[in-house]
Design a protein around this motif. Structure first.
Motif, PDB file in Angstrom:
ATOM      1  N   PHE A  27       0.814  -1.217   0.000  1.00  0.00           N
ATOM      2  CA  PHE A  27       0.000   0.000   0.000  1.00  0.00           C
ATOM      3  C   PHE A  27       0.849   1.270   0.000  1.00  0.00           C
ATOM      4  O   PHE A  27       0.754   2.098  -0.897  1.00  0.00           O
ATOM      5  CB  PHE A  27      -0.914  -0.020   1.225  1.00  0.00           C
ATOM      6  CG  PHE A  27      -1.935   1.089   1.229  1.00  0.00           C
ATOM      7  CD1 PHE A  27      -3.046   1.028   0.409  1.00  0.00           C
ATOM      8  CD2 PHE A  27      -1.789   2.179   2.060  1.00  0.00           C
ATOM      9  CE1 PHE A  27      -3.990   2.044   0.405  1.00  0.00           C
ATOM     10  CE2 PHE A  27      -2.718   3.202   2.068  1.00  0.00           C
ATOM     11  CZ  PHE A  27      -3.829   3.132   1.244  1.00  0.00           C
ATOM     12  N   PHE A  28       1.694   1.437   1.004  1.00  0.00           N
ATOM     13  CA  PHE A  28       2.369   2.713   1.178  1.00  0.00           C
ATOM     14  C   PHE A  28       3.602   2.879   0.293  1.00  0.00           C
ATOM     15  O   PHE A  28       4.016   3.999   0.033  1.00  0.00           O
ATOM     16  CB  PHE A  28       2.773   2.898   2.651  1.00  0.00           C
ATOM     17  CG  PHE A  28       1.599   3.077   3.568  1.00  0.00           C
ATOM     18  CD1 PHE A  28       0.861   4.243   3.550  1.00  0.00           C
ATOM     19  CD2 PHE A  28       1.218   2.066   4.435  1.00  0.00           C
ATOM     20  CE1 PHE A  28      -0.235   4.418   4.395  1.00  0.00           C
ATOM     21  CE2 PHE A  28       0.138   2.231   5.274  1.00  0.00           C
ATOM     22  CZ  PHE A  28      -0.592   3.400   5.258  1.00  0.00           C
ATOM     23  N   ASP A  32       0.277   5.690  -6.299  1.00  0.00           N
ATOM     24  CA  ASP A  32      -1.169   5.739  -6.097  1.00  0.00           C
ATOM     25  C   ASP A  32      -1.929   4.898  -7.118  1.00  0.00           C
ATOM     26  O   ASP A  32      -2.867   4.187  -6.789  1.00  0.00           O
ATOM     27  CB  ASP A  32      -1.663   7.190  -6.186  1.00  0.00           C
ATOM     28  CG  ASP A  32      -1.237   8.004  -4.966  1.00  0.00           C
ATOM     29  OD1 ASP A  32      -0.762   7.392  -3.996  1.00  0.00           O
ATOM     30  OD2 ASP A  32      -1.387   9.237  -5.009  1.00  0.00           O
ATOM     31  N   ALA A 232      -9.312   3.260   3.307  1.00  0.00           N
ATOM     32  CA  ALA A 232      -7.868   3.271   3.070  1.00  0.00           C
ATOM     33  C   ALA A 232      -7.553   3.799   1.675  1.00  0.00           C
ATOM     34  O   ALA A 232      -6.683   4.670   1.499  1.00  0.00           O
ATOM     35  CB  ALA A 232      -7.300   1.867   3.257  1.00  0.00           C
ATOM     36  N   ARG A 236      -6.315   7.843   0.693  1.00  0.00           N
ATOM     37  CA  ARG A 236      -5.005   7.960   0.063  1.00  0.00           C
ATOM     38  C   ARG A 236      -5.096   8.705  -1.269  1.00  0.00           C
ATOM     39  O   ARG A 236      -4.298   9.597  -1.537  1.00  0.00           O
ATOM     40  CB  ARG A 236      -4.396   6.582  -0.158  1.00  0.00           C
ATOM     41  CG  ARG A 236      -3.112   6.675  -0.976  1.00  0.00           C
ATOM     42  CD  ARG A 236      -2.353   5.384  -1.068  1.00  0.00           C
ATOM     43  NE  ARG A 236      -1.168   5.591  -1.890  1.00  0.00           N
ATOM     44  CZ  ARG A 236      -0.186   4.724  -1.997  1.00  0.00           C
ATOM     45  NH1 ARG A 236      -0.227   3.607  -1.321  1.00  0.00           N
ATOM     46  NH2 ARG A 236       0.841   4.966  -2.777  1.00  0.00           N
ATOM     47  N   GLN A 237      -6.046   8.330  -2.095  1.00  0.00           N
ATOM     48  CA  GLN A 237      -6.135   8.933  -3.423  1.00  0.00           C
ATOM     49  C   GLN A 237      -6.891  10.263  -3.425  1.00  0.00           C
ATOM     50  O   GLN A 237      -6.600  11.143  -4.229  1.00  0.00           O
ATOM     51  CB  GLN A 237      -6.800   7.951  -4.393  1.00  0.00           C
ATOM     52  CG  GLN A 237      -5.970   6.710  -4.660  1.00  0.00           C
ATOM     53  CD  GLN A 237      -6.556   5.842  -5.758  1.00  0.00           C
ATOM     54  OE1 GLN A 237      -6.800   4.660  -5.583  1.00  0.00           O
ATOM     55  NE2 GLN A 237      -6.794   6.433  -6.919  1.00  0.00           N
ATOM     56  N   PRO A 239      -7.674  12.585  -0.451  1.00  0.00           N
ATOM     57  CA  PRO A 239      -7.733  13.053   0.936  1.00  0.00           C
ATOM     58  C   PRO A 239      -8.554  14.332   1.065  1.00  0.00           C
ATOM     59  O   PRO A 239      -8.831  15.017   0.072  1.00  0.00           O
ATOM     60  CB  PRO A 239      -6.260  13.293   1.286  1.00  0.00           C
ATOM     61  CG  PRO A 239      -5.598  13.559  -0.024  1.00  0.00           C
ATOM     62  CD  PRO A 239      -6.331  12.715  -1.032  1.00  0.00           C
ATOM     63  N   TYR A 247      -1.734  11.989   4.308  1.00  0.00           N
ATOM     64  CA  TYR A 247      -2.796  10.991   4.197  1.00  0.00           C
ATOM     65  C   TYR A 247      -2.583   9.819   5.155  1.00  0.00           C
ATOM     66  O   TYR A 247      -3.540   9.163   5.575  1.00  0.00           O
ATOM     67  CB  TYR A 247      -2.923  10.492   2.757  1.00  0.00           C
ATOM     68  CG  TYR A 247      -1.776   9.667   2.255  1.00  0.00           C
ATOM     69  CD1 TYR A 247      -1.710   8.313   2.498  1.00  0.00           C
ATOM     70  CD2 TYR A 247      -0.738  10.257   1.514  1.00  0.00           C
ATOM     71  CE1 TYR A 247      -0.656   7.543   2.034  1.00  0.00           C
ATOM     72  CE2 TYR A 247       0.316   9.498   1.044  1.00  0.00           C
ATOM     73  CZ  TYR A 247       0.357   8.146   1.307  1.00  0.00           C
ATOM     74  OH  TYR A 247       1.407   7.400   0.845  1.00  0.00           O
ATOM     75  N   THR A 248      -1.308   9.544   5.525  1.00  0.00           N
ATOM     76  CA  THR A 248      -1.063   8.465   6.483  1.00  0.00           C
ATOM     77  C   THR A 248      -1.671   8.800   7.839  1.00  0.00           C
ATOM     78  O   THR A 248      -2.309   7.948   8.480  1.00  0.00           O
ATOM     79  CB  THR A 248       0.452   8.220   6.634  1.00  0.00           C
ATOM     80  OG1 THR A 248       1.006   7.925   5.355  1.00  0.00           O
ATOM     81  CG2 THR A 248       0.707   7.045   7.572  1.00  0.00           C
ATOM     82  N   LEU A 251      -5.479   8.567   7.529  1.00  0.00           N
ATOM     83  CA  LEU A 251      -5.941   7.184   7.588  1.00  0.00           C
ATOM     84  C   LEU A 251      -5.870   6.646   9.012  1.00  0.00           C
ATOM     85  O   LEU A 251      -6.770   5.929   9.472  1.00  0.00           O
ATOM     86  CB  LEU A 251      -5.105   6.317   6.643  1.00  0.00           C
ATOM     87  CG  LEU A 251      -5.440   4.828   6.590  1.00  0.00           C
ATOM     88  CD1 LEU A 251      -6.885   4.624   6.155  1.00  0.00           C
ATOM     89  CD2 LEU A 251      -4.486   4.103   5.643  1.00  0.00           C
TER      90      LEU A 251
END
Length: 440
Positions: A27-28, A32, A232, A236-237, A239, A247-248, A251
């Motif tokens: 994910f991270f 994106d 999630a 992320r995409q 915010p 965004y972390t 989330l």
């Protein structure tokens, strides 16, 4: 009981480390545009086979009811091996990433089923199954909370190191499983109950209250899976304004609120101890649906955080209420098997919700949330209709042998006027100290 608590703490600590490692890998640490495809592929190659295998886990493990310690230890040992293999796959981008992850997932769910079957065998004197499960959940939360920061530290050197840390935790858990008391292996007086019997309540005396509570919990767990994956990707995409570079943290606020809500739900159980569990499960499902609808209509950061908090609280209260009903209303001879089968069904509900979170479009956010809301509104109506129209089965948790003799001067009709439901101690929530196992 203390040994089982230690075992579960290491289990959740290992699961937290695996989650941290996979989140960073899938994910991270990817662009994106690729993250959603990566996670979708991961779910397709792991969750889909699990959805097929999960209904078979309980019946398979029932064959080892006289060797539960080794069955639990096997689930830990398999996860340790898969974590070591997964660490190598992450480091080399090997295709074995998905089979190893599937092994971790399936063995994790198998542990949940075997642990649920073992809990009744390690209850201390004057301790209920529901209170034990509440204490186990709190211990697991503490283990995950301690382990996650450590896993993040190892992950700074690469996801493979977090997985090797998980490997060490599962090795210790394997040893603790083998050292569980010998009475864990006992299956005296137990019978088996299938998922279909839990779905209808038509056999083995499974009452309507338990079936309705299980269906409510399926809806709660479905929403939990949807929240985790849909939010999630969405945050992320896309915010919220002003949070594009954080965004972390964003989330963590929403998903972390769900974790906080789970703990708060255990504490709120003591406040709601005078409310019948069958009322609580209906109430929390209704609250969950209402907040989801509000979030879909008034989508904003405060509503998203409130949504996560509500999902966590309602899921916790719903599960504790289901445990209370299984403890109080299901015959003791099939209670262990019913509890294990319910765990399998709830895990499958989370999988279905997670798939929906992957499949629905992210823009506009209200569309995806609206789809989930429509499904859960329909589910709530169906559950309420079932609870209102299904034939009532008398709770049969109290053994027939425990029926007291009719005192001299009384008739059977006199004693028949004392309904089972008057015995409120069998229906209270787990934090009530007066809650006792039904029996003579």
């Amino acid at each position: 009981m203390s040994r089982l608590l230690e075992l579960h703490a290491f289990n959740t600590a290992g699961d937290a480390a695996v989650a941290v490692a996979l989140a960073g890998t899938l994910f991270f640490q990817v662009p994106d545009g690729e993250a959603r495809g990566q996670v979708a592929l991961f779910l397709g190659l792991t969750m889909l086979p699990f959805a097929i295998v999960a209904p078979l886990i309980g019946p398979f493990l029932d064959r080892f009811r006289r060797g539960r310690r080794w069955a639990i230890g096997s689930t830990m040992a398999i996860r340790a091996f898969c974590c070591w293999a997964l660490a190598g796959a992450v480091a080399t981008d090997s295709v074995w990433l998905f089979p190893a992850a599937l092994g971790v997932l399936v063995s994790s769910k198998a542990y949940g089923v075997t642990r649920a079957s073992a809990v009744p065998r390690v209850l201390p004197e004057n301790f209920t199954l529901v209170k034990a499960n509440s204490r186990i959940s709190l211990t697991g939360t503490a283990g995950a909370a301690i382990s996650a920061p450590l896993a993040l530290g190892f992950a700074q050197f690469g996801g493979q190191w977090a997985l090797r840390y998980a490997f060490a935790l599962f090795v210790v858990a394997t040893i603790l499983a083998v050292l569980l008391p010998a009475r864990v292996d006992s299956s005296e007086g137990e019978e088996q109950v299938a998922l279909s019997q839990l779905g209808t309540g038509s056999r083995r005396g499974i009452p309507t209250s338990v079936v309705a509570a299980l269906r409510c919990n399926a809806g709660l767990r479905f929403l939990s899976g949807f929240l985790t994956l849909f939010m999630a990707f969405l945050l992320r995409q896309y915010p919220f304004p002003g949070w594009e570079d954080r965004y972390t943290l964003l989330l963590a606020m929403v998903v972390g609120a769900a974790g906080l809500g789970n703990t708060l739900g255990m504490l709120l159980a003591s406040v709601l101890k005078v409310v019948r569990p069958q009322v609580v499960v209906m109430l929390v499902l209704g609250i969950d649906v209402a907040v989801l609808v509000l979030t879909a209509v008034l989508y904003s950061l405060p509503m998203a955080v409130a949504f996560g908090l509500t999902v966590g609280i309602c899921q916790s209260l719903g599960k504790l209420s289901l445990d209370a009903l299984i403890q109080g209303d299901v015959p003791e001879s099939v209670r262990t098997s019913a509890f294990a089968r319910s765990e399998t069904l709830l895990q499958l509900s989370w999988v279905v919700g997670g798939f929906l979170g992957i499949l629905v479009p992210l823009q506009p956010p209200r569309l995806g949330l609206g789809v989930a809301a429509a499904l859960l509104v329909a589910w709530l109506i169906w559950v309420l209709r079932f609870a209102a129209t299904a034939p009532r089965l008398r709770p049969t948790a109290r053994p027939a042998a425990a029926t007291p003799p009719v005192p001299h001067g009384q008739t059977d009709d006199d004693t028949a006027e004392q309904p089972y439901d008057d015995v409120d101690v069998t229906r209270r929530l787990p934090t009530d100290p007066s809650y006792r196992r039904p029996g003579p």
